[in-house]
Scaffold this active site. Structure first.
Site, PDB file in Angstrom:
ATOM      1  CE  LYS A 179      -1.601  -4.203   3.513  1.00  0.00           C
ATOM      2  NZ  LYS A 179      -1.936  -5.562   3.051  1.00  0.00           N
TER       3      LYS A 179
ATOM      4  CE1 TYR B  70      -4.020  -2.507   5.702  1.00  0.00           C
ATOM      5  CE2 TYR B  70      -3.430  -0.239   5.194  1.00  0.00           C
ATOM      6  CZ  TYR B  70      -3.790  -1.506   4.771  1.00  0.00           C
ATOM      7  OH  TYR B  70      -3.908  -1.768   3.429  1.00  0.00           O
TER       8      TYR B  70
ATOM      9  CB  SER C 262      -0.844  -0.046   1.275  1.00  0.00           C
ATOM     10  OG  SER C 262      -1.385   1.213   1.541  1.00  0.00           O
TER      11      SER C 262
HETATM   12  N1  LIG Z   1      -8.840  -1.142  -0.582  1.00  0.00           N
HETATM   13  C1  LIG Z   1      -7.815  -0.344  -0.302  1.00  0.00           C
HETATM   14  O1  LIG Z   1      -7.979   0.861  -0.134  1.00  0.00           O
HETATM   15  C2  LIG Z   1      -6.407  -0.930  -0.206  1.00  0.00           C
HETATM   16  C3  LIG Z   1      -5.302  -0.072  -0.368  1.00  0.00           C
HETATM   17  C4  LIG Z   1      -4.017  -0.610  -0.272  1.00  0.00           C
HETATM   18  C5  LIG Z   1      -3.849  -1.964   0.010  1.00  0.00           C
HETATM   19  N2  LIG Z   1      -4.935  -2.757   0.173  1.00  0.00           N
HETATM   20  C6  LIG Z   1      -4.737  -4.170   0.504  1.00  0.00           C
HETATM   21  O2  LIG Z   1      -5.313  -4.959  -0.511  1.00  0.00           O
HETATM   22  C7  LIG Z   1      -5.776  -6.198   0.036  1.00  0.00           C
HETATM   23  C8  LIG Z   1      -7.212  -6.418  -0.382  1.00  0.00           C
HETATM   24  O3  LIG Z   1      -7.983  -5.301   0.046  1.00  0.00           O
HETATM   25  P1  LIG Z   1      -9.531  -5.169  -0.276  1.00  0.00           P
HETATM   26  O4  LIG Z   1      -9.807  -3.713  -0.398  1.00  0.00           O
HETATM   27  O5  LIG Z   1      -9.920  -6.096  -1.354  1.00  0.00           O
HETATM   28  O6  LIG Z   1     -10.126  -5.639   1.119  1.00  0.00           O
HETATM   29  P2  LIG Z   1     -11.325  -6.641   1.443  1.00  0.00           P
HETATM   30  O7  LIG Z   1     -11.531  -6.596   2.915  1.00  0.00           O
HETATM   31  O8  LIG Z   1     -12.484  -6.380   0.557  1.00  0.00           O
HETATM   32  O9  LIG Z   1     -10.681  -8.046   1.009  1.00  0.00           O
HETATM   33  C9  LIG Z   1      -9.841  -8.781   1.858  1.00  0.00           C
HETATM   34  C10 LIG Z   1     -10.438 -10.174   1.959  1.00  0.00           C
HETATM   35  O10 LIG Z   1      -9.565 -10.972   2.777  1.00  0.00           O
HETATM   36  C11 LIG Z   1     -10.357 -11.766   3.648  1.00  0.00           C
HETATM   37  N3  LIG Z   1      -9.497 -12.091   4.790  1.00  0.00           N
HETATM   38  C12 LIG Z   1      -8.994 -11.272   5.736  1.00  0.00           C
HETATM   39  N4  LIG Z   1      -8.238 -11.967   6.596  1.00  0.00           N
HETATM   40  C13 LIG Z   1      -8.277 -13.274   6.191  1.00  0.00           C
HETATM   41  C14 LIG Z   1      -7.685 -14.464   6.660  1.00  0.00           C
HETATM   42  N5  LIG Z   1      -6.926 -14.496   7.759  1.00  0.00           N
HETATM   43  N6  LIG Z   1      -7.930 -15.611   5.973  1.00  0.00           N
HETATM   44  C15 LIG Z   1      -8.703 -15.630   4.860  1.00  0.00           C
HETATM   45  N7  LIG Z   1      -9.282 -14.515   4.377  1.00  0.00           N
HETATM   46  C16 LIG Z   1      -9.065 -13.350   5.038  1.00  0.00           C
HETATM   47  C17 LIG Z   1     -11.569 -10.901   3.977  1.00  0.00           C
HETATM   48  O11 LIG Z   1     -12.691 -11.664   4.350  1.00  0.00           O
HETATM   49  C18 LIG Z   1     -11.800 -10.182   2.639  1.00  0.00           C
HETATM   50  O12 LIG Z   1     -12.701 -10.902   1.808  1.00  0.00           O
HETATM   51  C19 LIG Z   1      -5.551  -6.098   1.536  1.00  0.00           C
HETATM   52  O13 LIG Z   1      -4.342  -6.726   1.850  1.00  0.00           O
HETATM   53  C20 LIG Z   1      -5.447  -4.605   1.768  1.00  0.00           C
HETATM   54  O14 LIG Z   1      -4.677  -4.294   2.905  1.00  0.00           O
HETATM   55  C21 LIG Z   1      -6.211  -2.269   0.059  1.00  0.00           C
END
Ligand SMILES: NC(=O)c1ccc[n+]([C@@H]2O[C@H](COP(=O)([O-])OP(=O)(O)OC[C@H]3O[C@@H](n4cnc5c(N)ncnc54)[C@H](O)[C@@H]3O)[C@@H](O)[C@H]2O)c1
Length: 343
Positions: A159, A155, A130
């Protein structure tokens, strides 16, 4: 993909926002997939949506990546050489209140996946990093060489730590890794069958905007209009989720085809263009022809004034570029919100 046999990719967090869009793009590019999720921040809505879009049944395992034995069983039962690891908690504010919840989930899930990759000789991994790893930087636009500043939240720290875990694992094994540093992912698939499904009060701007437009939230707060920016509101780099999903396909393909220059690489994934919060709000109203109830609120602690990406490395090395216009992205976000409210 230009290989004869289909290459399978394990997608952890595949039921989530970015994971579900990536499943669609992987399948479109000719990959087989298997998705893992424990539904801690999702349900099966987006998986069903992926099946509708692709016309394929998605092999799925309801597994917590922190459960080593359950994950090991996934590695034993499915033949894949590449992994995209999305599974993590992502709410910045909550991570400050509950750091251990974030360290446990985000670090343990990742360590388990890497341990199993080594044990079962699986080679390629893309990690969801991120732009938060840059912290409060004043270098703009940020390149991958811009020094990471101390994380502002637990958080953000997970990362940074996960990037370091990946770097060290790659240095000591045959695992190859790419960390993609996402800027601000927004929008939804043009079909409106998959999109962001935040639980409770959204943390991010666009879901808050769409929920305000649909009447679930009374009023949108724009935090600060006295920042040193042209209109006084914060500036971010909003990346369309379908474009972001395609960056994952490019990263996996690069490793599968042995085109990576180093065994651990980092790429910024953004548009390279900064857009202010007020500009985004105005554009959302214009392209969707509606009026939003919003107010100016005091600055929010921990918000960086301005951040946007230098994306030349991803453009040149991954052959990837953000393509969808911000207008189209905001139309898709609203279309998804209306679809999900009708369901
Ligand atoms: N959306 C953003 O703004 C953003 C920005 C930068 C980085 N990210 C990173 O991208 C990734 C995906 O983000 P997203 O926006 O799709 O989030 P999201 O919450 O929609 O998707 C993450 C998924 O992971 C699942 N999950 C969490 N912990 C788990 C575990 N221990 N075992 C199995 N499943 C698990 C959740 O149920 C969820 O479906 C994450 O790592 C997040 O930190 C997101």
């Amino acid at each position: 993909m230009n290989t004869n046999t289909k290459h399978r990719v394990l997608v952890t967090g595949g039921a989530g926002f970015i994971g579900s869009h990536t499943l669609v793009e992987l399948i479109a590019a000719g990959f087989d997939v298997v998705a893992v999720d424990n539904f801690s921040n999702s349900d099966d809505t987006c998986l069903r949506g992926v099946e509708q879009i692709t016309g394929q049944k998605i092999p799925f395992e309801n597994v917590d990546c922190c459960d080593f034995a359950a994950m090991e069983s996934v590695f034993q039962r499915y033949d894949f050489d590449s992994i995209i690891h999305f599974a993590a908690f992502k709410a910045v504010g909550e991570s400050v209140e509950m750091p251990l919840k974030y360290y446990r989930n985000n670090l343990m899930s990742f360590i388990n996946v890497l341990e199993l990759m080594k044990k079962y000789n699986r080679n390629n991994i893309v990690f969801s990093s991120s732009a938060t790893v840059y912290g409060e930087t004043d270098v703009l636009p940020v390149t991958e060489e811009t020094p990471r500043m101390p994380a502002i939240s637990s958080y953000g720290n997970t990362k940074q730590i996960c990037e370091d875990i990946l770097r060290d694992t790659v240095a000591s094994s045959s695992v190859k890794g790419i960390a993609l540093r996402y800027f601000n992912p927004i929008g939804a698939h043009p079909s409106a069958l998959i999109g962001e499904l935040p639980r409770g009060v959204p943390n991010n701007l666009v879901p808050f905007i769409t929920q305000t437009a649909s009447g679930i939230r009374e009023c949108l707060s724009v935090f600060g209009n006295d920042y040193p920016t042209p209109d006084g509101s914060c500036i971010r780099d909003y990346i369309d989720v379908v474009d972001l999903a395609k960056a994952h396909v490019a990263a996996i393909t690069r490793m599968v085809e042995g085109k990576n220059k180093q065994n651990y690489e980092i790429f910024n994934v953004g548009t390279g263009k900064g857009t202010s919060v007020l500009e985004l709000v105005e554009m959302f109203q214009r392209v969707n022809n509606l009026k939003l109830n919003y107010k100016i609120a005091p600055r929010r602690q921990g918000d960086v004034v301005s951040i946007y990406a230098d994306t030349s490395l991803a453009n040149n090395e991954l052959g990837w570029k953000a393509e969808r216009s911000l207008e189209d992205t905001l139309v898709s976000a609203w279309k998804w919100e209306q679809y999900i409210r009708r369901k």
